[in-house]
Write a protein that holds these residues in place. Sequence first.
Motif, mmCIF file in Angstrom:
data_model
loop_
_atom_site.group_PDB
_atom_site.id
_atom_site.type_symbol
_atom_site.label_atom_id
_atom_site.label_comp_id
_atom_site.label_asym_id
_atom_site.label_seq_id
_atom_site.Cartn_x
_atom_site.Cartn_y
_atom_site.Cartn_z
ATOM 1 N N UNK A 31 0.820 -1.213 0.000
ATOM 2 C CA UNK A 31 0.000 0.000 0.000
ATOM 3 C C UNK A 31 0.850 1.257 0.000
ATOM 4 N N UNK A 32 1.898 1.262 0.791
ATOM 5 C CA UNK A 32 2.800 2.431 0.819
ATOM 6 C C UNK A 32 3.465 2.633 -0.539
ATOM 7 N N UNK A 33 3.886 1.552 -1.156
ATOM 8 C CA UNK A 33 4.492 1.625 -2.480
ATOM 9 C C UNK A 33 3.475 2.147 -3.501
ATOM 10 N N UNK A 34 2.260 1.617 -3.450
ATOM 11 C CA UNK A 34 1.216 2.057 -4.370
ATOM 12 C C UNK A 34 0.870 3.524 -4.201
ATOM 13 N N UNK A 38 1.275 6.557 -6.824
ATOM 14 C CA UNK A 38 0.121 7.395 -7.174
ATOM 15 C C UNK A 38 0.405 8.875 -6.972
ATOM 16 N N UNK A 39 1.002 9.211 -5.861
ATOM 17 C CA UNK A 39 1.160 10.624 -5.506
ATOM 18 C C UNK A 39 2.426 11.268 -6.061
ATOM 19 N N UNK A 53 3.518 7.558 -16.390
ATOM 20 C CA UNK A 53 2.198 6.960 -16.630
ATOM 21 C C UNK A 53 2.136 5.513 -16.176
ATOM 22 N N UNK A 54 3.201 4.772 -16.437
ATOM 23 C CA UNK A 54 3.269 3.384 -15.988
ATOM 24 C C UNK A 54 3.260 3.318 -14.468
ATOM 25 N N UNK A 55 4.033 4.188 -13.827
ATOM 26 C CA UNK A 55 4.052 4.192 -12.350
ATOM 27 C C UNK A 55 2.686 4.544 -11.785
ATOM 28 N N UNK A 56 1.981 5.460 -12.419
ATOM 29 C CA UNK A 56 0.642 5.825 -11.967
ATOM 30 C C UNK A 56 -0.294 4.617 -12.054
ATOM 31 N N UNK A 61 -3.012 -0.137 -9.294
ATOM 32 C CA UNK A 61 -3.069 -1.587 -9.087
ATOM 33 C C UNK A 61 -2.591 -1.969 -7.689
ATOM 34 N N UNK A 62 -1.431 -1.457 -7.299
ATOM 35 C CA UNK A 62 -0.863 -1.830 -5.999
ATOM 36 C C UNK A 62 -1.748 -1.388 -4.832
ATOM 37 N N UNK A 63 -2.363 -0.221 -4.955
ATOM 38 C CA UNK A 63 -3.220 0.268 -3.880
ATOM 39 C C UNK A 63 -4.456 -0.615 -3.742
ATOM 40 N N UNK A 64 -5.055 -0.988 -4.859
ATOM 41 C CA UNK A 64 -6.227 -1.869 -4.828
ATOM 42 C C UNK A 64 -5.828 -3.254 -4.314
ATOM 43 N N UNK A 65 -4.710 -3.768 -4.795
ATOM 44 C CA UNK A 65 -4.223 -5.075 -4.341
ATOM 45 C C UNK A 65 -3.969 -5.052 -2.835
#
Length: 141
Positions: A31-34, A38-39, A53-56, A61-65
């Motif tokens: 979650x921290x990575x996601x 995002x930010x 764009x790829x990192x966004x 994905x990572x936040x939802x996961x």
Amino acid sequence: MSQALLAGLARTTRPQSVVRRFLALDAVVTGANGIAYLTASGPLGELLGVDAGLLLELGVFLTVFAAGVAWLASRPQPPALAVKLVVDANVLWAVLSVVALVAWLEPTTAGLLWTPMQAATVAGFAGLQWAALRAAASATR
């Protein structure tokens, strides 16, 4: 991995608690990575040499996961199949990270260090979760 080592790492001897704690740790780190992706996808993209764009997209994905893994960790007894899916997703992420590094990314030096490090971390989560799941299954027999 021995049950004693798992219990020491998770700081509990209850097998289901070991599974839940490793899932929770995975959720926090992922979650921290996601959220970071995002930010701060622009600055991190420049630092790592990866398209912002790829990192966004990866951040979404990572936040939802991570939210799903956190929900699973909050269950008193996470279903084994769901935990196996998390383990499989973590293994896939680790493998794809290395493949991306070799096949199509053109990272900076920081990216060359970060990508294998995060792949190893995620693979470590997979290993710990799998071992904890096996220990929990053995305890219920």
